[in-house]
Design a protein around this motif. Sequence first.
Motif, PDB file in Angstrom:
ATOM      1  N   LEU A 115      26.704  -9.642 -31.123  1.00 42.23           N
ATOM      2  CA  LEU A 115      27.506  -8.727 -30.308  1.00 42.23           C
ATOM      3  C   LEU A 115      28.793  -8.327 -31.026  1.00 42.23           C
ATOM      4  O   LEU A 115      29.217  -7.167 -30.958  1.00 42.23           O
ATOM      5  CB  LEU A 115      27.842  -9.382 -28.967  1.00 42.23           C
ATOM      6  N   CYS A 116      29.381  -9.280 -31.728  1.00 47.89           N
ATOM      7  CA  CYS A 116      30.609  -8.995 -32.478  1.00 47.89           C
ATOM      8  C   CYS A 116      30.342  -7.950 -33.558  1.00 47.89           C
ATOM      9  O   CYS A 116      31.074  -6.968 -33.694  1.00 47.89           O
ATOM     10  CB  CYS A 116      31.138 -10.283 -33.092  1.00 47.89           C
ATOM     11  N   VAL A 117      29.272  -8.147 -34.314  1.00 47.99           N
ATOM     12  CA  VAL A 117      28.956  -7.237 -35.416  1.00 47.99           C
ATOM     13  C   VAL A 117      28.471  -5.884 -34.892  1.00 47.99           C
ATOM     14  O   VAL A 117      28.810  -4.837 -35.454  1.00 47.99           O
ATOM     15  CB  VAL A 117      27.904  -7.880 -36.341  1.00 47.99           C
ATOM     16  N   LEU A 118      27.697  -5.882 -33.799  1.00 45.59           N
ATOM     17  CA  LEU A 118      27.233  -4.604 -33.242  1.00 45.59           C
ATOM     18  C   LEU A 118      28.397  -3.769 -32.716  1.00 45.59           C
ATOM     19  O   LEU A 118      28.423  -2.539 -32.885  1.00 45.59           O
ATOM     20  CB  LEU A 118      26.226  -4.859 -32.118  1.00 45.59           C
ATOM     21  N   THR A 119      29.379  -4.427 -32.101  1.00 45.94           N
ATOM     22  CA  THR A 119      30.559  -3.700 -31.638  1.00 45.94           C
ATOM     23  C   THR A 119      31.345  -3.137 -32.818  1.00 45.94           C
ATOM     24  O   THR A 119      31.816  -2.000 -32.779  1.00 45.94           O
ATOM     25  CB  THR A 119      31.463  -4.632 -30.809  1.00 45.94           C
ATOM     26  N   LEU A 120      31.469  -3.949 -33.864  1.00 42.55           N
ATOM     27  CA  LEU A 120      32.143  -3.477 -35.081  1.00 42.55           C
ATOM     28  C   LEU A 120      31.391  -2.289 -35.681  1.00 42.55           C
ATOM     29  O   LEU A 120      32.005  -1.295 -36.092  1.00 42.55           O
ATOM     30  CB  LEU A 120      32.228  -4.612 -36.091  1.00 42.55           C
ATOM     31  N   ALA A 121      30.061  -2.384 -35.728  1.00 42.70           N
ATOM     32  CA  ALA A 121      29.262  -1.296 -36.292  1.00 42.70           C
ATOM     33  C   ALA A 121      29.412  -0.019 -35.467  1.00 42.70           C
ATOM     34  O   ALA A 121      29.525   1.081 -36.026  1.00 42.70           O
ATOM     35  CB  ALA A 121      27.790  -1.716 -36.341  1.00 42.70           C
ATOM     36  N   TYR A 122      29.439  -0.157 -34.151  1.00 43.16           N
ATOM     37  CA  TYR A 122      29.640   1.032 -33.300  1.00 43.16           C
ATOM     38  C   TYR A 122      30.996   1.664 -33.573  1.00 43.16           C
ATOM     39  O   TYR A 122      31.110   2.887 -33.699  1.00 43.16           O
ATOM     40  CB  TYR A 122      29.531   0.635 -31.825  1.00 43.16           C
ATOM     41  N   PHE A 155      32.303  -1.035 -23.763  1.00 42.31           N
ATOM     42  CA  PHE A 155      31.093  -0.829 -22.955  1.00 42.31           C
ATOM     43  C   PHE A 155      29.844  -1.045 -23.797  1.00 42.31           C
ATOM     44  O   PHE A 155      28.808  -1.491 -23.302  1.00 42.31           O
ATOM     45  CB  PHE A 155      31.087   0.585 -22.353  1.00 42.31           C
ATOM     46  N   ILE A 156      29.929  -0.751 -25.104  1.00 44.83           N
ATOM     47  CA  ILE A 156      28.778  -0.948 -25.974  1.00 44.83           C
ATOM     48  C   ILE A 156      28.462  -2.433 -26.112  1.00 44.83           C
ATOM     49  O   ILE A 156      27.302  -2.839 -26.224  1.00 44.83           O
ATOM     50  CB  ILE A 156      29.015  -0.299 -27.359  1.00 44.83           C
ATOM     51  N   THR A 157      29.510  -3.287 -26.062  1.00 47.85           N
ATOM     52  CA  THR A 157      29.296  -4.733 -26.114  1.00 47.85           C
ATOM     53  C   THR A 157      28.518  -5.199 -24.900  1.00 47.85           C
ATOM     54  O   THR A 157      27.539  -5.956 -25.014  1.00 47.85           O
ATOM     55  CB  THR A 157      30.651  -5.471 -26.171  1.00 47.85           C
ATOM     56  N   LEU A 158      28.949  -4.731 -23.720  1.00 44.81           N
ATOM     57  CA  LEU A 158      28.285  -5.143 -22.484  1.00 44.81           C
ATOM     58  C   LEU A 158      26.889  -4.548 -22.385  1.00 44.81           C
ATOM     59  O   LEU A 158      25.949  -5.211 -21.903  1.00 44.81           O
ATOM     60  CB  LEU A 158      29.137  -4.710 -21.285  1.00 44.81           C
ATOM     61  N   ALA A 159      26.722  -3.298 -22.848  1.00 46.73           N
ATOM     62  CA  ALA A 159      25.400  -2.670 -22.820  1.00 46.73           C
ATOM     63  C   ALA A 159      24.428  -3.416 -23.726  1.00 46.73           C
ATOM     64  O   ALA A 159      23.274  -3.671 -23.351  1.00 46.73           O
ATOM     65  CB  ALA A 159      25.509  -1.204 -23.241  1.00 46.73           C
ATOM     66  N   CYS A 160      24.910  -3.781 -24.915  1.00 55.01           N
ATOM     67  CA  CYS A 160      24.056  -4.550 -25.830  1.00 55.01           C
ATOM     68  C   CYS A 160      23.731  -5.920 -25.257  1.00 55.01           C
ATOM     69  O   CYS A 160      22.604  -6.416 -25.390  1.00 55.01           O
ATOM     70  CB  CYS A 160      24.756  -4.705 -27.180  1.00 55.01           C
ATOM     71  N   ALA A 161      24.716  -6.540 -24.595  1.00 55.05           N
ATOM     72  CA  ALA A 161      24.492  -7.851 -23.993  1.00 55.05           C
ATOM     73  C   ALA A 161      23.410  -7.772 -22.921  1.00 55.05           C
ATOM     74  O   ALA A 161      22.500  -8.613 -22.864  1.00 55.05           O
ATOM     75  CB  ALA A 161      25.792  -8.381 -23.399  1.00 55.05           C
ATOM     76  N   LEU A 162      23.484  -6.744 -22.070  1.00 53.09           N
ATOM     77  CA  LEU A 162      22.478  -6.580 -21.027  1.00 53.09           C
ATOM     78  C   LEU A 162      21.101  -6.341 -21.630  1.00 53.09           C
ATOM     79  O   LEU A 162      20.093  -6.908 -21.173  1.00 53.09           O
ATOM     80  CB  LEU A 162      22.867  -5.404 -20.117  1.00 53.09           C
ATOM     81  N   MET A 163      21.043  -5.525 -22.682  1.00 54.41           N
ATOM     82  CA  MET A 163      19.771  -5.243 -23.324  1.00 54.41           C
ATOM     83  C   MET A 163      19.190  -6.510 -23.953  1.00 54.41           C
ATOM     84  O   MET A 163      17.979  -6.759 -23.879  1.00 54.41           O
ATOM     85  CB  MET A 163      19.962  -4.173 -24.393  1.00 54.41           C
ATOM     86  N   LEU A 164      20.047  -7.329 -24.550  1.00 50.48           N
ATOM     87  CA  LEU A 164      19.570  -8.572 -25.168  1.00 50.48           C
ATOM     88  C   LEU A 164      19.015  -9.538 -24.128  1.00 50.48           C
ATOM     89  O   LEU A 164      18.013 -10.225 -24.377  1.00 50.48           O
ATOM     90  CB  LEU A 164      20.714  -9.233 -25.939  1.00 50.48           C
ATOM     91  N   VAL A 165      19.653  -9.593 -22.957  1.00 47.19           N
ATOM     92  CA  VAL A 165      19.143 -10.447 -21.885  1.00 47.19           C
ATOM     93  C   VAL A 165      17.729 -10.023 -21.512  1.00 47.19           C
ATOM     94  O   VAL A 165      16.809 -10.854 -21.402  1.00 47.19           O
ATOM     95  CB  VAL A 165      20.065 -10.392 -20.651  1.00 47.19           C
ATOM     96  N   VAL A 166      17.547  -8.721 -21.305  1.00 46.29           N
ATOM     97  CA  VAL A 166      16.238  -8.206 -20.901  1.00 46.29           C
ATOM     98  C   VAL A 166      15.195  -8.467 -21.982  1.00 46.29           C
ATOM     99  O   VAL A 166      14.090  -8.975 -21.700  1.00 46.29           O
ATOM    100  CB  VAL A 166      16.331  -6.695 -20.591  1.00 46.29           C
TER     101      VAL A 166
END
Length: 804
Positions: free
Chosen positions: A37-44, A383-394
Amino acid sequence: MDQSLYLLKQAWASLKSKPGFVAAVVTTMSLTLGALLCVLTLAYLLLVSPLPYPESGNLYTVEHNLIDKNGGVDGTAFTYPNLMHLYSKQSVFNELAMMYYDADVLVSKPSHPTLPISFITPEWFSLLGAEMAMGRSFEATEALNTYNPVAVLSYQTWKDEFALEADILSKKVQFGEVSYRIIGVLSEKFVEPQIYGVGNKSQVFLPWDYNSVSPSERKKWGNDDGGLMMLGKLQSGHSTAQIEQQLATLVSDNWQQQVAGHQFFNGWSIGIKLHSLESVIMASSQSTVYLLIAGVVGLVLIASTNIANLFMSRTVERSRQIAICAAIGASRRQVFKMLLAESTLLVGLATFIAIYIASLGFKGMQLFLNHYLPRIDELSLHFITLACALMLVVVFAWLFAYLSMRMIDYRSLNQSMQSGGKGTGIQVSKKVRQGLVLCQIAIVTVLVFINIVLFNEAVTTINRPSGFATEDISFLVISLPAVNETNQDGLVANVSEVRNKLATLPQVEGVSQSMAPMPFFTLALSRLGGEERYSMRAKDVDHAYFDLIEQPLLGGNYFSEADIKDKNKVMIINDVFAKQLAPNGNALGLIFDNGATVVGVVKGILLPGQTTIEPRFYFPASPARNMFLVKTKAGQVITREQVVNVLLQVSSEIKLFSLSTLESRRVERLFAQYTTAVTSGTLAVITFLLAGVGLYGILSYSTQMRRFEIGTRLAIGAKRKEIILLIVKDNAAMILLGMLTSVLVLLTLYLGFRDSLTDYLSGNMTLAFVLTVASIALLSLFACYWPLRKYINQPVVHSLRGSE
């Protein structure tokens, strides 16, 4: 809804009895997903999110190129007169701002802090949509040639230097002899574009008229200055190529007229390049982001493979419970929902913790990578952090439930019930186990190899000899008062006294009145009577410089005290430049168009972070040079208080601008390499450990399923070594296939991204791959042997009975 809540409650009740399983899954998932999540937020932020400025897509910086007669670019920085000419005559930008980056001592504060300063024109604030916390920004009254001494502070400066004083707009700041009235404070949310370099943040903004370029340099058409920059908003409807040509013509025609009397510049011209603000800020950071993504995704894949193995083992343990559910009428869909509820609880809890870990990661990046990656200050929970987190849960909850469900065979469940749950039930198939082994080996081999290569390249660069000493040497810069020619002798006397007093400090062994070894600037010169012209990196040093930093003399002599005092026309060159000047002869005695004669040749030095030694030359420093290298006794340093006390003894007008050690400056230049070494080394170890845990889990289960066979073989006379070889041989095919898969992946990466990977492929790839394969092979042998040892080291009867 009620059914979902019921399933979640049942899942929680079941998980409470397995704290070890819960801890293993949640810990592994939370750590790896937190990093992801840290790296994905940085990448975004770095790859997708637009810059936080109005119409940022139309913002461009202007690059000024000095083009020699052969068409080569001699320098990419502005000369002061060309910058001013372009600013006043251009018509293609809706708005255009000039910027000059520097630093100075804030003499109005008792502590005399040195603050980074930006000298700017008023357009800078409107181009970037800068909001104010207090007061106003520059207006027409602070435009070019108005000489209105006002200042705007950054929010951080207001906080650090003035403790957020409410009456800040009634105060002044003084730099040098000029006192500036504070008219505004930038908003805390404002993010300054890091045009001059990552991590460089201006603390005070002053009008352009007061920039620190000397009056003489403002008139030199051939001397470029890397601190001079331009930022503008382009008009729509024109291509950048057309605008570059138009601006180049505007500047070049005028410049050629101005330097017509200088033979050196015959045939030279000016070129203009436009760069989007985004490309300037990002520079080469994209490759770093991609490497981070690749590394973290690899860790997540290994971790998820391990957790999938845990879930499948958990399914085996629950075979009787699942069989009972099936016997009383539960459909496959209902059983899947039961498994999904359990995986959702675990993955959801892990992801919740991962979000907190990611937020800690943001703070860590801002603390340690502020000078390495751009836009780090903007990094936060998004919001991208939370969106990615939700997607990872699913995704992961469904994946683990699906893999567990794939193991379930209703015929086996019925047979399990009929046999009382003994001997049969749910088992992980051999194909699944082999697939898990293959995936683990392939992923870990790729990641470990890449990290070994990165680690080796970084460590090699860090340990590469530089050719000069840095231990126990400090570098200090003093701020001198402005004086006219009549007072120059007094200034020289004061600087000389400063040097002498520094030399008398008890821990000091030597003093050189010179620049530090690491920065150089560019100067143009040509040989007397020759047509060859050179644009070389140079610096001014005194007679003690080379001895103090232990740079060897290869021929001729060092500068003498008389050379410095009398300002003799002499120069010292390094061996690279000497070979260029006289490939088959002696460069000593050569004379250049400025009248300087080569009196010495020194061995070239390799600047930290560089891979090649450039041709360079040295010339005598002015007796009024404001920089000193101070050599101290082993393990000792000079303190800021000692230097300030020395300066006060000489003159209250002389201030300490900066004090650092050469070793700290060397480490700072190698920050990227140190960061790469630590990151790659850590990732390699974590990857290795995760793979070890995963392989052990898979092979331990496989060995357990074969315990009766192992006991039988031992009972009929098989030796321990033969059993070990049997298990290794059975897994060798998947291990070798996994390594082969990793080779194919690495070849694909190399062929697809060869240009981007060139900088990382200078080391011994064969050795790196051998080390990788050897370590993975040892890890695999350990994973094969360790679960087996309890069966081959105990009486055979235990294995035949199926007990421990």
